[in-house]
Motif scaffolding. Structure first.
Motif, short mmCIF file in Angstrom:
data_model
loop_
_atom_site.label_atom_id
_atom_site.label_comp_id
_atom_site.label_asym_id
_atom_site.label_seq_id
_atom_site.Cartn_x
_atom_site.Cartn_y
_atom_site.Cartn_z
N ILE A 93 17.15 65.17 -31.41
CA ILE A 93 17.65 65.62 -30.12
C ILE A 93 18.20 64.44 -29.32
CG2 ILE A 93 16.97 66.59 -27.87
CD1 ILE A 93 14.91 68.32 -29.48
N ALA A 94 17.47 63.33 -29.33
CA ALA A 94 17.85 62.15 -28.53
C ALA A 94 19.11 61.47 -29.04
CB ALA A 94 16.69 61.17 -28.50
N ARG A 95 19.45 61.65 -30.29
CA ARG A 95 20.64 60.99 -30.86
C ARG A 95 21.92 61.29 -30.09
NH1 ARG A 95 17.58 61.06 -35.30
NH2 ARG A 95 17.85 59.56 -36.95
N ASP A 96 22.00 62.47 -29.48
CA ASP A 96 23.21 62.86 -28.75
C ASP A 96 23.16 62.48 -27.27
OD1 ASP A 96 24.40 64.00 -31.01
OD2 ASP A 96 23.33 65.88 -30.71
N CYS A 97 22.13 61.73 -26.88
CA CYS A 97 21.96 61.37 -25.47
C CYS A 97 23.12 60.50 -24.97
CB CYS A 97 20.63 60.62 -25.31
SG CYS A 97 20.32 60.12 -23.62
N PRO A 98 23.63 60.80 -23.78
CA PRO A 98 24.74 60.00 -23.23
C PRO A 98 24.38 58.54 -22.95
CG PRO A 98 24.59 62.11 -22.12
CD PRO A 98 23.38 62.00 -22.98
N ILE A 99 23.11 58.18 -22.94
CA ILE A 99 22.74 56.78 -22.72
C ILE A 99 23.36 55.88 -23.79
CG2 ILE A 99 20.56 56.78 -24.02
CD1 ILE A 99 21.01 55.01 -20.67
N PHE A 100 23.61 56.47 -24.97
CA PHE A 100 24.15 55.67 -26.07
C PHE A 100 25.62 55.32 -25.90
CE2 PHE A 100 20.39 57.49 -28.36
CZ PHE A 100 19.72 56.29 -28.45
N ARG A 101 26.22 55.68 -24.77
CA ARG A 101 27.56 55.17 -24.46
C ARG A 101 27.47 53.68 -24.18
NH1 ARG A 101 27.37 54.11 -19.38
NH2 ARG A 101 26.29 55.34 -17.84
N ILE A 102 26.25 53.20 -23.93
CA ILE A 102 25.97 51.78 -23.70
C ILE A 102 25.45 51.21 -25.03
CG2 ILE A 102 24.58 50.13 -22.39
CD1 ILE A 102 24.28 52.49 -20.29
N ASP A 103 26.13 50.22 -25.55
CA ASP A 103 25.79 49.68 -26.87
C ASP A 103 24.36 49.19 -26.98
OD1 ASP A 103 28.31 50.23 -27.88
OD2 ASP A 103 29.09 48.23 -27.41
N SER A 104 23.83 48.59 -25.92
CA SER A 104 22.50 47.99 -25.99
C SER A 104 21.38 48.97 -25.62
CB SER A 104 22.43 46.78 -25.06
OG SER A 104 22.66 47.20 -23.71
N ALA A 105 21.72 50.21 -25.34
CA ALA A 105 20.72 51.18 -24.89
C ALA A 105 19.72 51.53 -25.99
CB ALA A 105 21.41 52.44 -24.39
N VAL A 106 18.52 51.85 -25.55
CA VAL A 106 17.44 52.26 -26.44
C VAL A 106 16.76 53.46 -25.80
CG1 VAL A 106 15.17 51.58 -27.35
CG2 VAL A 106 17.02 49.90 -27.25
N VAL A 107 16.36 54.42 -26.63
CA VAL A 107 15.56 55.54 -26.15
C VAL A 107 14.20 55.44 -26.82
CG1 VAL A 107 15.27 58.04 -26.03
CG2 VAL A 107 17.55 57.03 -25.77
N GLU A 108 13.18 55.26 -25.99
CA GLU A 108 11.81 55.26 -26.49
C GLU A 108 11.30 56.68 -26.42
OE1 GLU A 108 7.66 53.47 -24.83
OE2 GLU A 108 9.34 52.06 -24.96
N ILE A 109 10.66 57.14 -27.48
CA ILE A 109 10.17 58.52 -27.55
C ILE A 109 8.65 58.49 -27.56
CG2 ILE A 109 10.16 60.67 -28.89
CD1 ILE A 109 12.84 59.61 -30.15
N ARG A 110 8.04 59.17 -26.59
CA ARG A 110 6.59 59.20 -26.48
C ARG A 110 6.11 60.63 -26.34
NH1 ARG A 110 4.58 54.44 -24.12
NH2 ARG A 110 2.55 55.29 -24.71
N ALA A 111 5.11 61.00 -27.12
CA ALA A 111 4.53 62.35 -27.01
C ALA A 111 3.71 62.43 -25.74
CB ALA A 111 3.65 62.64 -28.22
N VAL A 112 3.83 63.56 -25.05
CA VAL A 112 3.05 63.82 -23.85
C VAL A 112 1.77 64.51 -24.31
CG1 VAL A 112 2.96 65.08 -21.67
CG2 VAL A 112 5.13 64.04 -22.44
N ILE A 113 0.64 64.00 -23.88
CA ILE A 113 -0.65 64.57 -24.28
C ILE A 113 -0.97 65.75 -23.37
CG2 ILE A 113 -3.13 64.15 -24.50
CD1 ILE A 113 -2.41 61.19 -25.03
N ALA A 114 -1.21 66.90 -23.96
CA ALA A 114 -1.59 68.09 -23.19
C ALA A 114 -3.05 67.92 -22.76
CB ALA A 114 -1.43 69.34 -24.04
N MET A 115 -3.30 68.05 -21.48
CA MET A 115 -4.67 67.87 -20.96
C MET A 115 -5.24 69.21 -20.56
SD MET A 115 -5.13 64.45 -20.95
CE MET A 115 -6.37 64.05 -19.78
#
Length: 115
Positions: A93-115
């Motif tokens: 899903i994140a691969r199509d993120c517009p942030i990647f229009r910036i060459d140095s951009a990174v998307v960190e993916i973290r699972a949200v813990i259900a409490m």
């Protein structure tokens, strides 16, 4: 489905000040389209928000420091929360993120813990 936070890192801290109104509008349209598509698929929890590149860091001992000195590529510039089956699915899903229009951009993916 689990919730995952997409943490956007990198970017140009001067972009908002130097981009033309048309450039800002075009980028926001890309984000709107991408987030809208995620919403239509039931994959969007929240689009989140962009963050300023400046800020403060508070330590347990009460010391407050300026985070503007951090390397730009490591600064968190925004976030979104999505729904996905797995880390691999979230990355797809994140691969199509517009942030990647910036060459140095990174998307960190973290699972949200259900409490």
């Amino acid at each position: 489905m689990k919730e995952f936070m997409l943490i956007y890192k990198g970017g140009d801290p001067k972009w908002m000040a130097t981009a033309t109104p048309a450039e800002r509008q075009a980028v926001m349209a890309q984000w709107g389209t991408w987030l809208g598509q995620l919403g239509e698929k039931g994959q969007l929890v929240t689009g989140g928000s962009p963050l300023e590149f400046t800020g403060k860091r508070l330590k347990k001992d009460g010391v407050i420091t300026d985070i503007a000195a951090s390397e730009v590529k490591e600064l968190v510039s925004g976030y979104s929360i999505i729904k996905a089956e797995s880390y691999d699915h979230a990355a797809t899903i994140a691969r199509d993120c517009p942030i990647f229009r910036i060459d140095s951009a990174v998307v960190e993916i973290r699972a949200v813990i259900a409490m």
